[in-house]
Design a protein around this motif. Structure first.
Motif, mmCIF file in Angstrom:
data_model
loop_
_atom_site.group_PDB
_atom_site.id
_atom_site.type_symbol
_atom_site.label_atom_id
_atom_site.label_comp_id
_atom_site.label_asym_id
_atom_site.label_seq_id
_atom_site.Cartn_x
_atom_site.Cartn_y
_atom_site.Cartn_z
ATOM 1 N N ALA A 286 0.866 -1.169 0.000
ATOM 2 C CA ALA A 286 0.000 0.000 0.000
ATOM 3 C C ALA A 286 0.905 1.222 0.000
ATOM 4 O O ALA A 286 1.825 1.317 0.810
ATOM 5 C CB ALA A 286 -0.896 0.003 1.233
ATOM 6 N N ALA A 287 0.663 2.152 -0.916
ATOM 7 C CA ALA A 287 1.585 3.289 -1.032
ATOM 8 C C ALA A 287 0.889 4.514 -1.589
ATOM 9 O O ALA A 287 0.964 4.794 -2.790
ATOM 10 C CB ALA A 287 2.787 2.923 -1.913
ATOM 11 N N PRO A 288 0.207 5.279 -0.738
ATOM 12 C CA PRO A 288 -0.306 6.581 -1.166
ATOM 13 C C PRO A 288 0.838 7.566 -1.300
ATOM 14 O O PRO A 288 1.985 7.251 -0.948
ATOM 15 C CB PRO A 288 -1.234 6.967 -0.018
ATOM 16 N N SER A 289 0.571 8.757 -1.779
ATOM 17 C CA SER A 289 1.632 9.752 -1.921
ATOM 18 C C SER A 289 2.248 10.072 -0.565
ATOM 19 O O SER A 289 1.564 10.122 0.463
ATOM 20 C CB SER A 289 1.077 11.029 -2.571
ATOM 21 N N ALA A 290 3.560 10.294 -0.570
ATOM 22 C CA ALA A 290 4.334 10.418 0.677
ATOM 23 C C ALA A 290 4.347 11.858 1.173
ATOM 24 O O ALA A 290 5.380 12.534 1.189
ATOM 25 C CB ALA A 290 5.752 9.899 0.468
ATOM 26 N N ASN A 291 3.155 12.326 1.583
ATOM 27 C CA ASN A 291 3.016 13.688 2.117
ATOM 28 C C ASN A 291 1.849 13.689 3.086
ATOM 29 O O ASN A 291 1.044 12.755 3.110
ATOM 30 C CB ASN A 291 2.742 14.682 0.990
ATOM 31 N N ARG A 292 1.735 14.741 3.881
ATOM 32 C CA ARG A 292 0.571 14.880 4.739
ATOM 33 C C ARG A 292 -0.692 14.924 3.885
ATOM 34 O O ARG A 292 -0.708 15.521 2.807
ATOM 35 C CB ARG A 292 0.669 16.157 5.575
ATOM 36 N N SER A 293 -1.749 14.281 4.347
ATOM 37 C CA SER A 293 -2.984 14.192 3.576
ATOM 38 C C SER A 293 -3.511 15.580 3.239
ATOM 39 O O SER A 293 -3.568 16.470 4.087
ATOM 40 C CB SER A 293 -4.036 13.428 4.365
ATOM 41 N N GLY A 294 -3.902 15.752 1.953
ATOM 42 C CA GLY A 294 -4.432 17.021 1.491
ATOM 43 C C GLY A 294 -3.382 17.997 1.033
ATOM 44 O O GLY A 294 -3.696 19.017 0.442
ATOM 45 N N GLY A 295 -2.104 17.711 1.290
ATOM 46 C CA GLY A 295 -1.025 18.597 0.889
ATOM 47 C C GLY A 295 -0.540 18.304 -0.517
ATOM 48 O O GLY A 295 -1.086 17.471 -1.237
ATOM 49 N N VAL A 296 0.508 18.992 -0.904
ATOM 50 C CA VAL A 296 1.067 18.833 -2.246
ATOM 51 C C VAL A 296 1.859 17.537 -2.327
ATOM 52 O O VAL A 296 2.689 17.246 -1.471
ATOM 53 C CB VAL A 296 1.978 20.031 -2.590
ATOM 54 N N SER A 297 1.607 16.753 -3.364
ATOM 55 C CA SER A 297 2.288 15.472 -3.514
ATOM 56 C C SER A 297 3.771 15.674 -3.820
ATOM 57 O O SER A 297 4.155 16.626 -4.502
ATOM 58 C CB SER A 297 1.632 14.652 -4.618
ATOM 59 N N PRO A 298 4.634 14.764 -3.329
ATOM 60 C CA PRO A 298 6.082 14.934 -3.464
ATOM 61 C C PRO A 298 6.636 14.303 -4.738
ATOM 62 O O PRO A 298 6.301 13.174 -5.074
ATOM 63 C CB PRO A 298 6.618 14.193 -2.235
ATOM 64 N N THR A 299 7.475 15.018 -5.423
ATOM 65 C CA THR A 299 8.132 14.482 -6.609
ATOM 66 C C THR A 299 9.640 14.359 -6.431
ATOM 67 O O THR A 299 10.341 13.956 -7.355
ATOM 68 C CB THR A 299 7.833 15.361 -7.838
#
Length: 315
Positions: free
Chosen positions: A143-156
């Motif tokens: 399981a791997a959602p985007s690695a940032n606080r929920s609702g924030g800008v996704s990390p690239t």
């Protein structure tokens, strides 16, 4: 609570780093891993405790499902009912930036929090060599959602992960900047043979309809997949869209010949704009101006996915 500003180890995504990451994942810990879309915060998908750690780290709503990353279509079949349409799309776009929402297989070893109580599961077979190596080395669906606080800008980039999650990320594998820079397309494949794009992304609706035929026109009745919340990807400042010029108190994200303080793509290339989107939002969030303005982006092809993220950022 772990300090947001205490950064976790960032390690190279070499063989030693991948082995270390796989060991952590097997032990139920979190690892931030690059994919071709954005960095994901990975945990073993069969462990309720490990998945709960994702929710704690992200502050993620418990009604928002998680994408499970698999190494192959065969591994996907152990978790879900893979019908003919799912196989067609997997043959065309896996490994790649397409997530399939399909019926959960009875008895599948998946923590209940992953599906958020739904009878479906969101599956993706990623293309990025680092994520593929981690999947292979760990032997686990992740399981791997985007690695940032929920609702924030996704990390690239790895430093985006560190800045957003801090020590809560546990370990960050640094695989450089993500190529696509925008989350995967999510398509729901329903038992009645209909299908629907739940979140636009790098794989376009036109590409999918070329394989499956026309999209269903049925409305989505509830949250079925990640990224459907109205307010998402928020940089923490008011965002004004379709801005042809900026006010003095606005950080202007440009596109094409509207240069701005940062530019999604000076040449007007939508794929380049997608890759730069979150990096520009991170710059805007850190800028001294209290507001953000974004130049118009054509709402076609990948531009539809870019505008979807921008509307959520502005919500």
């Amino acid at each position: 609570m772990m300090g947001k500003h205490q950064h976790p180890p960032i390690v190279p995504a070499d063989s030693a780093g991948i082995a270390r990451a796989a060991e952590r994942l097997r032990g139920g810990a979190l690892v931030a891993v690059p994919t071709e879309t954005v960095y994901g915060l990975a945990a073993r998908a069969d462990s309720a405790d490990a998945v709960a750690a994702i929710y704690r780290a992200k502050g993620r709503p418990d009604f928002n499902p998680l994408i499970v990353h698999v190494a192959s279509l065969e591994q996907a079949g152990e978790l879900a009912e893979i019908g003919a349409d799912a196989r067609k799309l997997a043959d065309a776009f896996w490994p790649g930036a397409l997530t399939l929402v399909v019926p959960l297989r009875a008895g599948a070893r998946i923590a209940p929090a992953v599906t958020a109580g739904l009878e479906t599961i969101a599956l993706r077979c990623p293309e990025h060599p680092v994520m593929r190596a981690v999947l292979s080395e760990s032997g686990l669906p992740l399981a791997a959602p985007s690695a940032n606080r929920s609702g924030g800008v996704s990390p690239t980039r790895a430093d985006h992960v560190a800045a957003s999650l801090g020590e809560a990320a546990g370990l960050i594998l640094d695989g450089g900047a993500c190529a696509a820079g925008i989350e995967s397309t999510i398509v729901a494949l329903r038992r009645d043979g209909s299908w629907q794009v739940l979140r636009p992304g790098p794989v376009t609706k036109t590409q999918i309809s070329g394989i499956l035929g026309p999209e269903s026109d049925a409305a989505t009745p509830r949250i079925e997949a990640p990224g459907q919340l109205a307010s998402h990807y928020a940089p923490g400042k008011p965002v004004r869209l379709n801005a042809r010029e900026a006010a003095a108190d606005e950080f202007w994200i440009g596109f094409g010949d509207r240069q701005g303080d940062a530019n999604l793509s000076a040449s007007g290339d939508l794929a380049e704009a997608a890759a730069h989107l979150y990096a520009c939002l991170h710059l805007a969030a850190a800028a001294p101006q209290p507001r953000i303005a974004v130049a118009p982006v054509p709402d076609e092809g990948i531009g539809a996915a870019i505008n979807d993220r921008l509307r959520r950022a502005a919500a």
